[in-house]
Write a protein that holds these residues in place. Structure first.
Motif, PDB file in Angstrom:
ATOM      1  N   ASN A   7       0.843  -1.189   0.000  1.00 29.73           N
ATOM      2  CA  ASN A   7       0.000   0.000   0.000  1.00 29.73           C
ATOM      3  C   ASN A   7       0.885   1.248   0.000  1.00 29.73           C
ATOM      4  OD1 ASN A   7      -2.135   1.754   0.338  1.00 29.73           O
ATOM      5  ND2 ASN A   7      -2.428   1.300   2.507  1.00 29.73           N
ATOM      6  N   LYS A   8       1.146   1.749  -1.200  1.00 28.92           N
ATOM      7  CA  LYS A   8       2.082   2.862  -1.303  1.00 28.92           C
ATOM      8  C   LYS A   8       1.381   4.162  -1.688  1.00 28.92           C
ATOM      9  CE  LYS A   8       6.044   0.193  -2.997  1.00 28.92           C
ATOM     10  NZ  LYS A   8       6.963   0.023  -4.125  1.00 28.92           N
ATOM     11  N   VAL A   9       1.924   5.251  -1.177  1.00 26.47           N
ATOM     12  CA  VAL A   9       1.541   6.568  -1.683  1.00 26.47           C
ATOM     13  C   VAL A   9       2.727   7.053  -2.494  1.00 26.47           C
ATOM     14  CG1 VAL A   9       1.135   8.962  -1.000  1.00 26.47           C
ATOM     15  CG2 VAL A   9      -0.072   7.103   0.153  1.00 26.47           C
ATOM     16  N   VAL A  10       2.465   7.521  -3.712  1.00 27.23           N
ATOM     17  CA  VAL A  10       3.559   7.983  -4.550  1.00 27.23           C
ATOM     18  C   VAL A  10       3.387   9.464  -4.859  1.00 27.23           C
ATOM     19  CG1 VAL A  10       4.138   5.751  -5.546  1.00 27.23           C
ATOM     20  CG2 VAL A  10       2.365   7.099  -6.621  1.00 27.23           C
ATOM     21  N   LYS A  11       4.393  10.240  -4.528  1.00 27.16           N
ATOM     22  CA  LYS A  11       4.362  11.674  -4.820  1.00 27.16           C
ATOM     23  C   LYS A  11       5.379  11.944  -5.921  1.00 27.16           C
ATOM     24  CE  LYS A  11       6.107  15.960  -4.336  1.00 27.16           C
ATOM     25  NZ  LYS A  11       7.440  16.523  -4.482  1.00 27.16           N
ATOM     26  N   PHE A  12       4.977  12.699  -6.924  1.00 25.47           N
ATOM     27  CA  PHE A  12       5.903  13.061  -7.995  1.00 25.47           C
ATOM     28  C   PHE A  12       6.182  14.556  -7.942  1.00 25.47           C
ATOM     29  CE2 PHE A  12       4.207   9.043  -9.355  1.00 25.47           C
ATOM     30  CZ  PHE A  12       5.311   8.410  -9.917  1.00 25.47           C
ATOM     31  N   GLY A  13       7.431  14.912  -7.978  1.00 31.40           N
ATOM     32  CA  GLY A  13       7.832  16.319  -7.956  1.00 31.40           C
ATOM     33  C   GLY A  13       7.668  16.959  -9.325  1.00 31.40           C
ATOM     34  N   GLY A  14       7.866  18.275  -9.372  1.00 35.90           N
ATOM     35  CA  GLY A  14       7.625  19.043 -10.590  1.00 35.90           C
ATOM     36  C   GLY A  14       8.441  18.597 -11.789  1.00 35.90           C
ATOM     37  N   SER A  15       9.708  18.239 -11.567  1.00 37.75           N
ATOM     38  CA  SER A  15      10.522  17.852 -12.724  1.00 37.75           C
ATOM     39  C   SER A  15      10.076  16.491 -13.261  1.00 37.75           C
ATOM     40  CB  SER A  15      12.006  17.822 -12.342  1.00 37.75           C
ATOM     41  OG  SER A  15      12.191  16.932 -11.266  1.00 37.75           O
ATOM     42  N   SER A  16       9.458  15.677 -12.408  1.00 33.55           N
ATOM     43  CA  SER A  16       8.953  14.369 -12.842  1.00 33.55           C
ATOM     44  C   SER A  16       7.679  14.502 -13.677  1.00 33.55           C
ATOM     45  CB  SER A  16       8.633  13.485 -11.636  1.00 33.55           C
ATOM     46  OG  SER A  16       9.763  13.287 -10.841  1.00 33.55           O
ATOM     47  N   LEU A  17       7.066  15.695 -13.639  1.00 40.95           N
ATOM     48  CA  LEU A  17       5.793  15.888 -14.345  1.00 40.95           C
ATOM     49  C   LEU A  17       5.843  17.129 -15.234  1.00 40.95           C
ATOM     50  CD1 LEU A  17       3.426  15.306 -11.261  1.00 40.95           C
ATOM     51  CD2 LEU A  17       4.135  13.607 -12.931  1.00 40.95           C
ATOM     52  N   ALA A  18       7.045  17.509 -15.650  1.00 37.85           N
ATOM     53  CA  ALA A  18       7.203  18.784 -16.350  1.00 37.85           C
ATOM     54  C   ALA A  18       6.653  18.767 -17.772  1.00 37.85           C
ATOM     55  CB  ALA A  18       8.679  19.169 -16.364  1.00 37.85           C
ATOM     56  N   SER A  19       6.538  17.587 -18.363  1.00 33.73           N
ATOM     57  CA  SER A  19       6.096  17.482 -19.754  1.00 33.73           C
ATOM     58  C   SER A  19       5.360  16.157 -19.927  1.00 33.73           C
ATOM     59  CB  SER A  19       7.314  17.484 -20.679  1.00 33.73           C
ATOM     60  OG  SER A  19       8.132  16.355 -20.357  1.00 33.73           O
ATOM     61  N   ALA A  20       4.731  15.985 -21.101  1.00 35.38           N
ATOM     62  CA  ALA A  20       4.035  14.716 -21.362  1.00 35.38           C
ATOM     63  C   ALA A  20       5.019  13.555 -21.266  1.00 35.38           C
ATOM     64  CB  ALA A  20       3.393  14.755 -22.746  1.00 35.38           C
ATOM     65  N   GLU A  21       6.223  13.785 -21.783  1.00 39.18           N
ATOM     66  CA  GLU A  21       7.232  12.724 -21.765  1.00 39.18           C
ATOM     67  C   GLU A  21       7.551  12.283 -20.329  1.00 39.18           C
ATOM     68  OE1 GLU A  21      10.798  14.281 -23.394  1.00 39.18           O
ATOM     69  OE2 GLU A  21      11.815  12.347 -23.322  1.00 39.18           O
ATOM     70  N   GLN A  22       7.704  13.241 -19.454  1.00 39.81           N
ATOM     71  CA  GLN A  22       7.988  12.917 -18.051  1.00 39.81           C
ATOM     72  C   GLN A  22       6.773  12.255 -17.397  1.00 39.81           C
ATOM     73  OE1 GLN A  22      11.285  12.927 -18.083  1.00 39.81           O
ATOM     74  NE2 GLN A  22      11.325  13.692 -16.004  1.00 39.81           N
ATOM     75  N   ILE A  23       5.584  12.771 -17.709  1.00 43.23           N
ATOM     76  CA  ILE A  23       4.370  12.193 -17.107  1.00 43.23           C
ATOM     77  C   ILE A  23       4.232  10.728 -17.513  1.00 43.23           C
ATOM     78  CG2 ILE A  23       1.830  12.284 -17.104  1.00 43.23           C
ATOM     79  CD1 ILE A  23       2.032  15.308 -17.008  1.00 43.23           C
ATOM     80  N   LEU A  24       4.625  10.419 -18.748  1.00 39.29           N
ATOM     81  CA  LEU A  24       4.540   9.017 -19.182  1.00 39.29           C
ATOM     82  C   LEU A  24       5.471   8.126 -18.354  1.00 39.29           C
ATOM     83  CD1 LEU A  24       4.181   9.403 -23.044  1.00 39.29           C
ATOM     84  CD2 LEU A  24       2.459   8.589 -21.411  1.00 39.29           C
TER      85      LEU A  24
END
Ligand code: ASP
Length: 442
Positions: A7-24
């Motif tokens: 049972n994990k909670v995962v937090k993604f920082g801004g650089s991990s979600l900066a673009s579609a490529e990163q979001i993928l």
């Protein structure tokens, strides 16, 4: 490492979600394990070093609108970041209504917190849609009181109930709401805190914090080339290192998981197979061979040095000195003392322009025989739970510095034996860190 977590909670920082490529990349990580049930996104960060974080653009657009200046250009830039992500993900999501609401709020006059929080909000909407997870607006589950203090217990109750009804959910980071329903943000970098709050409420067995580095390093890589990573660190050790300037995680993110005893794993979205660093409660530390865990430090400190014969017999001497400092609204950092001497280490910035005043006030309060303010002091903290009960660690630190001809101006060791702090001249700061690292990095 075998996965033992369910049972994990995962937090993604801004650089991990900066673009579609990163979001993928983030999506692949989330989908990689069923245990990754609850997702806490930041706002899109920088795609390249000269890029601007969406949160900074939102603050800019708010400032423009509040000053009555045209804000369309900045608003379009923000909208384009999200539309680019939606296009890149190939989604049929229509954000027109959401963007219009924000635009209207800007035109009508709204709060900075509301506008700043929209970065995480919109990223949350997009991620929930893409993943097919429930979207939970953080304003409905994270609460602050009228004075803006975070309401930990109320939040935990409401959020636990809400999460227990979902198999999976996305909860945007960085904000919650005030009793009147208005949005209130944490301080910058606050999505880390949201992740920790969600982990506690979800009774998670692990809080994964995904960023752009593979955890903590033993020492700042700008000072030591290619330092070793820290595999395991306790909450307390982390606190000591962050106080001294090491920063990857928001300081306030420790508390919610610490009370619940949930470990944090700092992971790298761009290198998901790296183990990263585990931050664990004391006593549950996994195997760890080194005596020291990390080295960090701070420059820009000043030291008030006081001497008075028979000071040790004068009841209340220290109290009066500290009262002067408190009355001036300054917090002290360290307090090394001798038989008839006492030193108070303060941040140089806090003393700026107030040196004469503090000396005058201390003189009036305790009439010392001698008093001076020394500057250009840097502190280096050697932190490690392995030091407790290991004789010879201090000796190795001092020898390492002596060999390099570095003078120690101050020494402080807490009774927890978790750290040894040495004061050196600011111009020897990097040199001292390199010398100590070389001594301990086997
Ligand atoms: N987006 C917010 C910031 O830039 C919060 C966060 O990313 O944690 O500070």
């Amino acid at each position: 490492m075998k996965n033992v977590y369910q049972n994990k909670v995962v937090k993604f920082g801004g650089s991990s979600l900066a673009s579609a490529e990163q979001i993928l990349k983030a999506v692949a990580i989330i989908r990689g394990e069923e245990s990754r049930r609850f997702v806490v996104p930041s706002a899109p960060g920088k795609r390249f070093s000269s890029d601007t974080k969406v949160t900074d653009l939102l603050i800019k657009v708010y400032n423009e609108s509040a000053a009555g200046l045209p804000f369309e250009e900045t608003f379009r830039e923000i909208a384009e970041r999200y539309l680019g992500i939606i296009r890149g993900l190939g989604l049929d999501l229509d954000l027109t209504a959401e963007l219009e609401t924000i635009h209207n709020q800007l035109t009508e006059g709204t709060t900075l917190d509301y506008v700043a929080s929209r970065g995480e909000y919109l990223n949350g909407v997009i991620m929930a849609y893409y993943l097919g997870f429930t979207f939970i607006d953080a304003a409905e589950v994270i609460f602050f009181d009228e004075d803006g203090n975070f309401e930990a217990e109320l939040t935990n109750r409401v959020m636990s109930r809400r999460l227990s009804r979902c198999k999976n959910a996305v909860i945007p980071g960085f904000y919650g709401s005030l009793p009147n329903g208005a949005v209130k943000t944490f301080s910058r970098g606050g999505s880390d805190i949201t992740g920790a709050i969600v982990a506690r409420a979800a009774k998670a067995d692990l809080y994964e914090n995904w960023t752009d580095v593979s955890g903590f390093l033993m020492v700042d890589p700008r000072i030591v080339e290619d330092p070793k990573p820290i595999e395991v660190i306790t909450y307390r050790e982390l606190r000591e290192l962050s106080y001294m300037g090491a920063s990857v995680l928001h300081e306030d993110a420790i508390f919610p998981v610490k009370v619940a005893g949930i470990p944090i794993n700092i992971k790298n979205t761009n290198r998901p197979d790296d183990d990263g660093t585990f931050i664990v409660p004391k006593g549950t530390a996994r195997s760890h061979s080194g005596v020291i865990t990390g080295i960090a430090g701070r420059k820009g400190l000043k030291l008030i040095h006081l001497e008075k014969d028979m000071m040790n017999q004068e009841i209340g001497f220290g109290l009066k000195v500290l009262q002067v400092i408190a009355d001036m609204g300054i917090s002290f950092e360290h307090l090394p003392s001798g038989i008839d001497t006492m030193c108070v280490v303060l941040s140089g910035a806090d003393l700026e322009g107030r040196e004469q005043e503090i000396l005058r006030r201390i003189e009036a309060a305790v009439h010392p025989d001698f008093m001076s303010i020394e500057d250009k002091l840097a502190l280096v903290a050697v932190v490690g739970r392995g030091m407790a009960g290991t004789p010879g660690t201090a000796c190795r630190v001092f020898n390492a510095l002596a060999r390099e001809d570095i003078n120690i101006r101050m020494i402080d060791q807490g009774s927890s034996e978790l750290n040894i702090i040495v004061g050196v001249n600011e111009d020897k700061f990097e040199h001292a860190i390199r010398a100590i690292y070389a001594e301990f990095a086997e």
